[in-house]
Write an enzyme that holds these catalytic residues in place. Structure first.
Site, PDB file in Angstrom:
ATOM      1  CE  LYS A  37      -3.664  26.100  -5.407  1.00  0.00           C
ATOM      2  NZ  LYS A  37      -3.003  26.306  -4.174  1.00  0.00           N
ATOM      3  CG  ASP A  73      -1.950  13.375   0.296  1.00  0.00           C
ATOM      4  OD1 ASP A  73      -2.944  13.313   1.173  1.00  0.00           O
ATOM      5  OD2 ASP A  73      -0.688  13.321   0.420  1.00  0.00           O
ATOM      6  CD  GLU A 114      -2.561   1.456   2.425  1.00  0.00           C
ATOM      7  OE1 GLU A 114      -3.582   2.139   2.474  1.00  0.00           O
ATOM      8  OE2 GLU A 114      -2.299   0.826   3.565  1.00  0.00           O
ATOM      9  CG  ASP A 163     -12.692  11.448   0.373  1.00  0.00           C
ATOM     10  OD1 ASP A 163     -11.407  11.128   0.244  1.00  0.00           O
ATOM     11  OD2 ASP A 163     -12.912  12.734   0.690  1.00  0.00           O
ATOM     12  CG  ASN A 217       8.558  10.001  -2.268  1.00  0.00           C
ATOM     13  OD1 ASN A 217       7.418   9.445  -2.829  1.00  0.00           O
ATOM     14  ND2 ASN A 217       8.688  11.217  -2.262  1.00  0.00           N
ATOM     15  CB  THR A 219      -8.377   3.430   4.971  1.00  0.00           C
ATOM     16  OG1 THR A 219      -9.011   4.841   4.609  1.00  0.00           O
ATOM     17  CG2 THR A 219      -8.308   2.557   3.749  1.00  0.00           C
ATOM     18  CD  GLU A 220      -5.668   5.210   9.948  1.00  0.00           C
ATOM     19  OE1 GLU A 220      -5.215   5.334   8.901  1.00  0.00           O
ATOM     20  OE2 GLU A 220      -5.261   4.203  10.876  1.00  0.00           O
ATOM     21  CE1 TYR A 221      -6.281  10.558   6.290  1.00  0.00           C
ATOM     22  CE2 TYR A 221      -7.815  12.164   4.823  1.00  0.00           C
ATOM     23  CZ  TYR A 221      -6.647  11.684   5.768  1.00  0.00           C
ATOM     24  OH  TYR A 221      -5.524  12.861   6.080  1.00  0.00           O
ATOM     25  CD  GLU A 222     -13.370   2.209   3.321  1.00  0.00           C
ATOM     26  OE1 GLU A 222     -11.915   1.914   3.207  1.00  0.00           O
ATOM     27  OE2 GLU A 222     -14.088   1.580   2.813  1.00  0.00           O
TER      28      GLU A 222
HETATM   29  N1  SAM Z   1      -4.191   5.467   3.334  1.00  0.00           N
HETATM   30  C1  SAM Z   1      -4.652   6.075   4.471  1.00  0.00           C
HETATM   31  C2  SAM Z   1      -6.099   6.237   4.813  1.00  0.00           C
HETATM   32  O1  SAM Z   1      -6.781   5.972   3.703  1.00  0.00           O
HETATM   33  O2  SAM Z   1      -6.664   6.642   6.118  1.00  0.00           O
HETATM   34  C3  SAM Z   1      -3.938   7.825   4.675  1.00  0.00           C
HETATM   35  C4  SAM Z   1      -4.525   8.584   3.661  1.00  0.00           C
HETATM   36  S1  SAM Z   1      -3.827  10.144   3.805  1.00  0.00           S
HETATM   37  C5  SAM Z   1      -4.799  11.336   2.676  1.00  0.00           C
HETATM   38  C6  SAM Z   1      -2.485   9.888   2.490  1.00  0.00           C
HETATM   39  C7  SAM Z   1      -1.113   9.396   2.953  1.00  0.00           C
HETATM   40  O3  SAM Z   1      -0.270   9.123   2.004  1.00  0.00           O
HETATM   41  C8  SAM Z   1      -0.493  10.485   3.924  1.00  0.00           C
HETATM   42  O4  SAM Z   1      -0.232   9.756   5.455  1.00  0.00           O
HETATM   43  C9  SAM Z   1       0.742  10.746   3.213  1.00  0.00           C
HETATM   44  O5  SAM Z   1       2.016  11.137   3.973  1.00  0.00           O
HETATM   45  C10 SAM Z   1       1.042   9.816   2.455  1.00  0.00           C
HETATM   46  N2  SAM Z   1       1.876   9.894   0.974  1.00  0.00           N
HETATM   47  C11 SAM Z   1       1.473  10.832   0.078  1.00  0.00           C
HETATM   48  N3  SAM Z   1       2.126  10.842  -0.889  1.00  0.00           N
HETATM   49  C12 SAM Z   1       3.222   9.792  -0.459  1.00  0.00           C
HETATM   50  C13 SAM Z   1       4.284   9.120  -1.137  1.00  0.00           C
HETATM   51  N4  SAM Z   1       4.758   9.699  -2.413  1.00  0.00           N
HETATM   52  N5  SAM Z   1       4.856   8.216  -0.742  1.00  0.00           N
HETATM   53  C14 SAM Z   1       4.629   7.770   0.334  1.00  0.00           C
HETATM   54  N6  SAM Z   1       3.596   8.074   1.245  1.00  0.00           N
HETATM   55  C15 SAM Z   1       2.836   9.185   0.591  1.00  0.00           C
END
Ligand code: SAM
Length: 216
Positions: free
Chosen positions: A124, A120, A44, A156, A98, A193-196
């Site tokens: 933009k 994320d 993931e 979402d 990353n 997931t948390e966000y879900e």
């Molecule tokens: N997947 C989780 C959930 O659904 O609850 C977290 C969603 S959160 C909006 C997005 C997560 O992706 C953040 O914790 C962010 O730090 C991570 N993230 C964003 N771009 C990333 C990247 N290029 N590599 C690793 N993690 C990344």
């Protein structure tokens, strides 16, 4: 994902190299040995606090999982949850890296499936390249997945979902499943997931797709 700065997080992550792999480049091509079995590997990207990947690993002990997350202050919560489990979660590892470098950590075909959850949205247009479903990321995923490897994506965010449908089909991938309201009739296999949880509690629809690379 917003999280308080936790100055102690880096130390705790460093203290558990058996879970948070400190040198993932060294394990490229070697993940079956890290897990000590030949089960499939699902990863993931953007795992956040780990609710999904921990739930998946506990529900599917015959699959290995790796959660990839950028931030110490976020991934440390996943580590703490794993440490609270009496027997640990043996089929799960975490990488604090990353996702745009995943080809540094995995060989072609080493990853059997990729999950993207509530990535994320980068609304933009000038930031479109940062979206985890941008063409450049799909190209990268193709380098670590097998020929008919799959990406499973939930969000979402309607605009990100529409963008992702376009990006994925323009890339020539097969869209195997598309749901515009996953929770309308939530499948019993779904792990939130948390966000879900947060967005579905507010009554917002959750969008989901499964896409497959096509063999040449
Ligand atoms: N997947 C989780 C959930 O659904 O609850 C977290 C969603 S959160 C909006 C997005 C997560 O992706 C953040 O914790 C962010 O730090 C991570 N993230 C964003 N771009 C990333 C990247 N290029 N590599 C690793 N993690 C990344």
């Amino acid at each position: 994902m917003r999280s308080r700065f936790k100055p102690w997080a880096a130390d705790l992550l460093d203290t558990h190299p058996e879970i948070v792999i400190p040198d993932p480049e060294q394990q490229k091509g070697n993940w079956h040995e890290v897990f000590g079995n030949s089960y499939p590997l699902h990863i993931e990207a953007g795992t956040g606090k780990g609710r999904f990947i921990i739930g998946m690993a506990k529900a599917n002990p015959d699959i290995n999982y790796i959660g990839i997350e950028l931030f110490d202050s976020v991934i440390v919560t996943a580590l703490e949850t794993i440490l609270e489990e009496e027997d640990g979660v043996p089929n799960l590892r975490l990488l604090k890296v990353n996702a745009k470098k995943i080809d540094d950590y995995f060989e072609k075909g080493e990853v059997d499936r990729l999950y993207l959850n509530f990535s994320d949205p980068w609304p933009k247009t000038r930031h479109a390249k940062r979206r985890l479903t941008h063409e450049s990321f799909l190209k990268l995923y193709e380098t670590v997945l097998p020929k008919k490897g799959e990406i499973h994506f939930k969000t979402d965010n309607r605009k990100l979902f529409e963008y992702s449908l376009m990006s994925i089909s323009n890339y020539g991938m097969l869209l195997k499943e598309v749901s515009l309201d996953l929770h309308d009739n939530e499948p019993e296999w779904n792990i939130m997931t948390e966000y879900e949880e947060k967005f579905s509690k507010k009554g917002q629809p959750i969008y989901r797709l499964e896409a497959q690379f096509l063999a040449e």
